[in-house]
Scaffold this active site. Sequence first.
Site, PDB file in Angstrom:
ATOM      1  N   CYS A 153       0.923  -1.329   0.277  1.00 47.06           N
ATOM      2  CA  CYS A 153       0.335  -0.161  -0.022  1.00 47.06           C
ATOM      3  C   CYS A 153       1.108   1.026  -0.187  1.00 47.06           C
ATOM      4  O   CYS A 153       1.723   1.311  -0.693  1.00 47.06           O
ATOM      5  CB  CYS A 153      -0.731   0.514   1.051  1.00 47.06           C
ATOM      6  SG  CYS A 153      -2.391   1.232   1.549  1.00 47.06           S
ATOM      7  N   HIS A 164      -3.818  -5.549   0.911  1.00 48.60           N
ATOM      8  CA  HIS A 164      -2.888  -5.631   2.445  1.00 48.60           C
ATOM      9  C   HIS A 164      -2.737  -7.368   2.420  1.00 48.60           C
ATOM     10  O   HIS A 164      -3.567  -8.019   2.715  1.00 48.60           O
ATOM     11  CB  HIS A 164      -3.626  -5.324   3.143  1.00 48.60           C
ATOM     12  CG  HIS A 164      -3.260  -3.860   3.613  1.00 48.60           C
ATOM     13  ND1 HIS A 164      -2.390  -3.705   4.595  1.00 48.60           N
ATOM     14  CD2 HIS A 164      -3.840  -2.787   2.350  1.00 48.60           C
ATOM     15  CE1 HIS A 164      -2.497  -2.050   3.743  1.00 48.60           C
ATOM     16  NE2 HIS A 164      -3.339  -1.647   2.852  1.00 48.60           N
ATOM     17  N   GLU A 202      -0.659  -8.532   5.192  1.00 46.99           N
ATOM     18  CA  GLU A 202      -0.353  -8.984   6.466  1.00 46.99           C
ATOM     19  C   GLU A 202      -2.055  -9.109   6.908  1.00 46.99           C
ATOM     20  O   GLU A 202      -1.732  -9.005   8.366  1.00 46.99           O
ATOM     21  CB  GLU A 202       0.227  -7.858   7.139  1.00 46.99           C
ATOM     22  CG  GLU A 202      -0.344  -7.074   7.182  1.00 46.99           C
ATOM     23  CD  GLU A 202      -0.421  -5.693   5.888  1.00 46.99           C
ATOM     24  OE1 GLU A 202       0.114  -6.495   4.613  1.00 46.99           O
ATOM     25  OE2 GLU A 202      -0.978  -4.719   5.936  1.00 46.99           O
TER      26      GLU A 202
END
Lengths: 238, 82
Positions: A89, A206, A208
């Site tokens: 990002c 994302h 994560e």
Amino acid sequence: MSRLTFGVVVFPGSNCDHDAYHAVKHVLGQNAEFLWHKESDLKGADVIVLPGGFSYGDYLRCGAISRFSSIMKEVVRHAERGGHVIGICNGFQILTEAGLLPGALLRNESLHFVCRDVHLRVENSDTAFTRAFSSGQVMRIPVAHGEGNFYTDEDTLKQIEDAGQVIFRYVQADGTVHTDANPNGSRNNIAGIINRQGNVLGMMPHPERGMEDILGSTDGIGVFASLITTLTGAVPVQ
Amino acid sequence: MYKAVITVKLRPSILDPEGKAIEHALTSLGHTALGGVRVGKHIELNVAAADQAQAAQQVEEACRKLLANTVMEDYSFTLTEI
């Protein structure tokens, strides 16, 4: 089993730093170190993570100011030595500003901040970041950004497509590329690219945030698991 | 000392969604004669330089290095002695 050390860079305005730290440290059992933007020591990190957020308030342009921070000079050296770097990002925006990846991230075509799950197709599973996937596999993880519209000129676009540098593409759940699946207007539905040497990955979604069942998806694990397998030879226990 | 007034704009080939939104609002307000809206950044700064050429060189470098991303933006500036 040897463990990797992930260095998670913290800029003023980073807000996915703890997510990344948690993902590699607590979900995958690796070493993790926060790296403050004013530091110039990578603390022995094998992999650098540039997390999501709004570094330096995104003033001027996303990533424009952070690329000149002390830590980024070391991150660039790390990348030039062949070290692995993943920008997620805001981290992706910083990597393009730093010249480690081609292109730029424009404001979303819709002008909306988009925060939802997207489907990504793994376009090239022969990389350090994707070998836990198979090519063509569809994963589902979240996006959350206002400026994720990946842009390059025609020549660069052709070069990165031809060289297999497009790693993730926004697709529909069945894996087909369609403008409806594109959350931001990115050229060719591009969601993530790699540099030509194969050691620097930038992606808007994302991974994560897709590491545990409680988060609704575990598809993001593959990105970090690929790195662990590539760099240590071990297959991480999840 | 010089004052630099810098304009940074998205390159003409790049869609400017912010400009489009403003254009749409103008049209809704009845300004149908107005169109082609493009939004840019206006940056002012002072330059300590011996002459205009040296000031121009410094601003040029600042624009290329930081103030504009030439992948997507064009820049222009004016210099006035102050």
